[in-house]
Motif scaffolding. Structure first.
Motif, PDB file in Angstrom:
ATOM      1  N   TYR A 247       0.829  -1.208   0.000  1.00  0.00           N
ATOM      2  CA  TYR A 247       0.000   0.000   0.000  1.00  0.00           C
ATOM      3  C   TYR A 247       0.865   1.260   0.000  1.00  0.00           C
ATOM      4  N   HIS A 248       0.592   2.143  -0.956  1.00  0.00           N
ATOM      5  CA  HIS A 248       1.237   3.451  -0.989  1.00  0.00           C
ATOM      6  C   HIS A 248       0.220   4.494  -1.422  1.00  0.00           C
ATOM      7  N   SER A 249       0.274   5.649  -0.800  1.00  0.00           N
ATOM      8  CA  SER A 249      -0.504   6.785  -1.258  1.00  0.00           C
ATOM      9  C   SER A 249      -0.088   7.140  -2.677  1.00  0.00           C
ATOM     10  N   ASP A 250      -1.014   7.726  -3.445  1.00  0.00           N
ATOM     11  CA  ASP A 250      -0.641   8.187  -4.788  1.00  0.00           C
ATOM     12  C   ASP A 250       0.380   9.321  -4.713  1.00  0.00           C
ATOM     13  N   ARG A 251       0.559   9.893  -3.531  1.00  0.00           N
ATOM     14  CA  ARG A 251       1.604  10.894  -3.342  1.00  0.00           C
ATOM     15  C   ARG A 251       2.974  10.360  -3.754  1.00  0.00           C
ATOM     16  N   LEU A 252       3.230   9.095  -3.441  1.00  0.00           N
ATOM     17  CA  LEU A 252       4.524   8.512  -3.777  1.00  0.00           C
ATOM     18  C   LEU A 252       4.740   8.492  -5.289  1.00  0.00           C
ATOM     19  N   THR A 253       3.703   8.100  -6.041  1.00  0.00           N
ATOM     20  CA  THR A 253       3.812   8.091  -7.497  1.00  0.00           C
ATOM     21  C   THR A 253       4.013   9.501  -8.037  1.00  0.00           C
ATOM     22  N   HIS A 254       3.289  10.474  -7.486  1.00  0.00           N
ATOM     23  CA  HIS A 254       3.457  11.865  -7.920  1.00  0.00           C
ATOM     24  C   HIS A 254       4.894  12.333  -7.695  1.00  0.00           C
ATOM     25  N   TYR A 255       5.419  12.075  -6.511  1.00  0.00           N
ATOM     26  CA  TYR A 255       6.760  12.548  -6.162  1.00  0.00           C
ATOM     27  C   TYR A 255       7.823  11.914  -7.055  1.00  0.00           C
ATOM     28  N   LEU A 256       7.753  10.601  -7.205  1.00  0.00           N
ATOM     29  CA  LEU A 256       8.747   9.910  -8.020  1.00  0.00           C
ATOM     30  C   LEU A 256       8.682  10.366  -9.478  1.00  0.00           C
ATOM     31  N   SER A 257       7.472  10.479 -10.014  1.00  0.00           N
ATOM     32  CA  SER A 257       7.341  10.798 -11.435  1.00  0.00           C
ATOM     33  C   SER A 257       7.765  12.223 -11.750  1.00  0.00           C
ATOM     34  N   CYS A 258       7.747  13.106 -10.740  1.00  0.00           N
ATOM     35  CA  CYS A 258       8.181  14.490 -10.963  1.00  0.00           C
ATOM     36  C   CYS A 258       9.652  14.699 -10.614  1.00  0.00           C
ATOM     37  N   GLY A 259      10.355  13.632 -10.312  1.00  0.00           N
ATOM     38  CA  GLY A 259      11.803  13.683 -10.256  1.00  0.00           C
ATOM     39  C   GLY A 259      12.433  14.144  -8.963  1.00  0.00           C
ATOM     40  N   THR A 260      11.659  14.182  -7.874  1.00  0.00           N
ATOM     41  CA  THR A 260      12.296  14.490  -6.604  1.00  0.00           C
ATOM     42  C   THR A 260      12.823  13.208  -5.967  1.00  0.00           C
ATOM     43  N   PHE A 261      13.820  13.335  -5.140  1.00  0.00           N
ATOM     44  CA  PHE A 261      14.329  12.205  -4.362  1.00  0.00           C
ATOM     45  C   PHE A 261      13.340  11.932  -3.234  1.00  0.00           C
ATOM     46  N   VAL A 262      12.904  10.677  -3.090  1.00  0.00           N
ATOM     47  CA  VAL A 262      11.850  10.347  -2.141  1.00  0.00           C
ATOM     48  C   VAL A 262      12.391   9.547  -0.965  1.00  0.00           C
ATOM     49  N   LEU A 263      12.041  10.002   0.228  1.00  0.00           N
ATOM     50  CA  LEU A 263      12.205   9.210   1.444  1.00  0.00           C
ATOM     51  C   LEU A 263      10.823   8.709   1.824  1.00  0.00           C
ATOM     52  N   ALA A 264      10.639   7.391   1.831  1.00  0.00           N
ATOM     53  CA  ALA A 264       9.313   6.803   2.032  1.00  0.00           C
ATOM     54  C   ALA A 264       9.322   5.834   3.200  1.00  0.00           C
ATOM     55  N   LYS A 265       8.252   5.843   3.964  1.00  0.00           N
ATOM     56  CA  LYS A 265       8.094   4.868   5.029  1.00  0.00           C
ATOM     57  C   LYS A 265       7.939   3.482   4.415  1.00  0.00           C
ATOM     58  N   ARG A 266       8.698   2.539   4.893  1.00  0.00           N
ATOM     59  CA  ARG A 266       8.658   1.175   4.382  1.00  0.00           C
ATOM     60  C   ARG A 266       7.319   0.512   4.710  1.00  0.00           C
ATOM     61  N   VAL A 267       6.785  -0.265   3.752  1.00  0.00           N
ATOM     62  CA  VAL A 267       5.614  -1.095   3.982  1.00  0.00           C
ATOM     63  C   VAL A 267       5.956  -2.522   3.549  1.00  0.00           C
ATOM     64  N   PRO A 268       5.199  -3.523   3.974  1.00  0.00           N
ATOM     65  CA  PRO A 268       5.520  -4.907   3.619  1.00  0.00           C
ATOM     66  C   PRO A 268       5.593  -5.132   2.109  1.00  0.00           C
ATOM     67  N   ASP A 269       6.683  -5.788   1.679  1.00  0.00           N
ATOM     68  CA  ASP A 269       6.925  -6.171   0.277  1.00  0.00           C
ATOM     69  C   ASP A 269       7.065  -4.975  -0.663  1.00  0.00           C
ATOM     70  N   THR A 270       7.379  -3.826  -0.117  1.00  0.00           N
ATOM     71  CA  THR A 270       7.469  -2.613  -0.931  1.00  0.00           C
ATOM     72  C   THR A 270       8.579  -2.676  -1.975  1.00  0.00           C
ATOM     73  N   ASP A 271       9.608  -3.513  -1.743  1.00  0.00           N
ATOM     74  CA  ASP A 271      10.691  -3.624  -2.723  1.00  0.00           C
ATOM     75  C   ASP A 271      10.235  -4.263  -4.028  1.00  0.00           C
ATOM     76  N   LEU A 272       9.074  -4.910  -4.027  1.00  0.00           N
ATOM     77  CA  LEU A 272       8.538  -5.439  -5.275  1.00  0.00           C
ATOM     78  C   LEU A 272       8.123  -4.308  -6.219  1.00  0.00           C
ATOM     79  N   LEU A 273       7.884  -3.132  -5.656  1.00  0.00           N
ATOM     80  CA  LEU A 273       7.483  -1.974  -6.454  1.00  0.00           C
ATOM     81  C   LEU A 273       8.664  -1.047  -6.729  1.00  0.00           C
TER      82      LEU A 273
END
Length: 344
Positions: A247-273
């Motif tokens: 589970y990730h907020s769409d905020r994460l997709t917005h941030y990554l796609s606009c080219g900022t460096f993201v620090l994100a709280k880890r969630v289970p199996d998040t490395d698959l994404l």
């Protein structure tokens, strides 16, 4: 797909310009069209507002919902879709789906839920039981709630981006900041997780940080939202709840796609994404977040390398055309092939 399909999208489209680039449905339609199919969007809430002369949501819902349901049914009857995609609108319910199914022939009905805590979303789970497939932006307890209720097929589907719009923009000094947070500091449905509140409370004390949408700061939307992300060296992503698989907020997709460096709280199996240290950096505690933030602010080459890789990864693997293809496979085969998908 073996031939061009017609996809009718029932959307919950906000009329607020601040949310113009947030809704996933125009992105899905664009992806479907680029794959050679036809897609039409019906905005359920807009139709409701147009038919009702009342500002009261309660009165409008009581006296005009049935008119919208029949208007929707007539549109679908005329269009003869192969797939009906339902993005849950505020008062769309089981009655809506039943009325529409009567005229939809053999169309496959797919629902998409991007909200946490579906049990708190009115009769959303009962409505989903009338569909053939339910997709959600998590594969944990929230999706399991649908499975336990008897929804026929429940599948994880990530948020998508539109690289034509969701991209890095060159911006002036007014948008530049060290660390950016957008959104509420606390979700109304959960008081058990305090990490997000603690981080925002400390960020607001720093002069090198910019906050929108909480702590008395105004919301931001439209192109200003994309400019703010583009001007941030670090974007912070912490979900309302962080124990739900994938589970990730769409905020994460917005941030990554606009080219900022993201620090994100880890969630289970998040490395698959998204891979830790390659596409972004994960953290687990408040102190770890600030240690990482300070380190990357002082190591520009490493920060920029990960930011660029994250943007490239999202543009290539989570773009609307790619995700639209997954939806089409799901409608035809009952599954789709992706690194995170566990349904065979």
């Amino acid at each position: 797909m073996t031939r061009p399909k017609r996809i009718f999208i029932v959307a919950d489209m906000s009329g607020k310009s601040i949310k113009i680039f947030l809704n996933q449905m125009p992105k899905l339609a664009k992806g479907l069209i680029r794959l050679g199919h036809d897609a039409r969007i019906f905005s359920y809430c807009d139709a409701l507002r147009q038919l009702s002369p009342f500002k009261s949501k309660t009165i409008t819902s009581r006296f005009y919902k049935s008119k919208v349901d029949h208007l929707l049914a007539n549109r679908i009857k005329d269009y003869k879709p192969d797939i009906v995609y339902v993005s849950f609108a505020r008062i769309l319910n089981t009655e809506t789906i039943e009325i529409v199914r009567e005229v939809a022939g053999n169309a496959v009905f797919i629902g998409g839920d991007g909200d946490p805590w579906p049990k708190l979303q009115g009769d959303r789970i009962e409505t989903a039981k009338k569909l053939d497939i339910l997709t959600a932006t998590n594969d944990g307890q929230f999706l399991q709630d649908y499975r336990d209720a008897g929804v026929p097929l429940c599948v994880f589907m990530p948020n998508m981006c539109d690289p034509d719009i969701d991209r890095h923009y060159p911006v002036g000094a007014e948008w530049q900041t060290a660390i950016l947070w957008t959104g509420k500091a606390k979700h109304h449905a959960d008081s058990s997780e305090t990490l997000r509140q603690e981080i925002v409370a400390r960020l607001i004390q720093r002069e090198d940080c910019t906050i929108y949408g909480s702590c008395g700061r105004p919301q931001i939307g439209g192109f200003d939202y994309l400019y703010a992300i583009s001007g941030a060296r670090i974007g912070v992503n912490v979900n309302a709840v962080n124990s739900i698989r994938l589970y990730h907020s769409d905020r994460l997709t917005h941030y990554l796609s606009c080219g900022t460096f993201v620090l994100a709280k880890r969630v289970p199996d998040t490395d698959l994404l998204f891979k830790d240290g390659l596409h972004l950096k994960y953290f687990d505690t408040v102190d770890e977040f600030f240690d990482l933030a300070d380190w990357y602010l002082n190591h520009e080459d490493e920060r920029k390398k990960i930011a660029d890789a994250g943007m490239k990864h999202v543009h290539e693997n989570f773009n609307s055309q790619k995700i639209a293809g997954y939806f089409l496979d799901l409608a035809e085969k009952g599954t789709y092939k992706a690194p995170w998908n566990t349904i065979k």
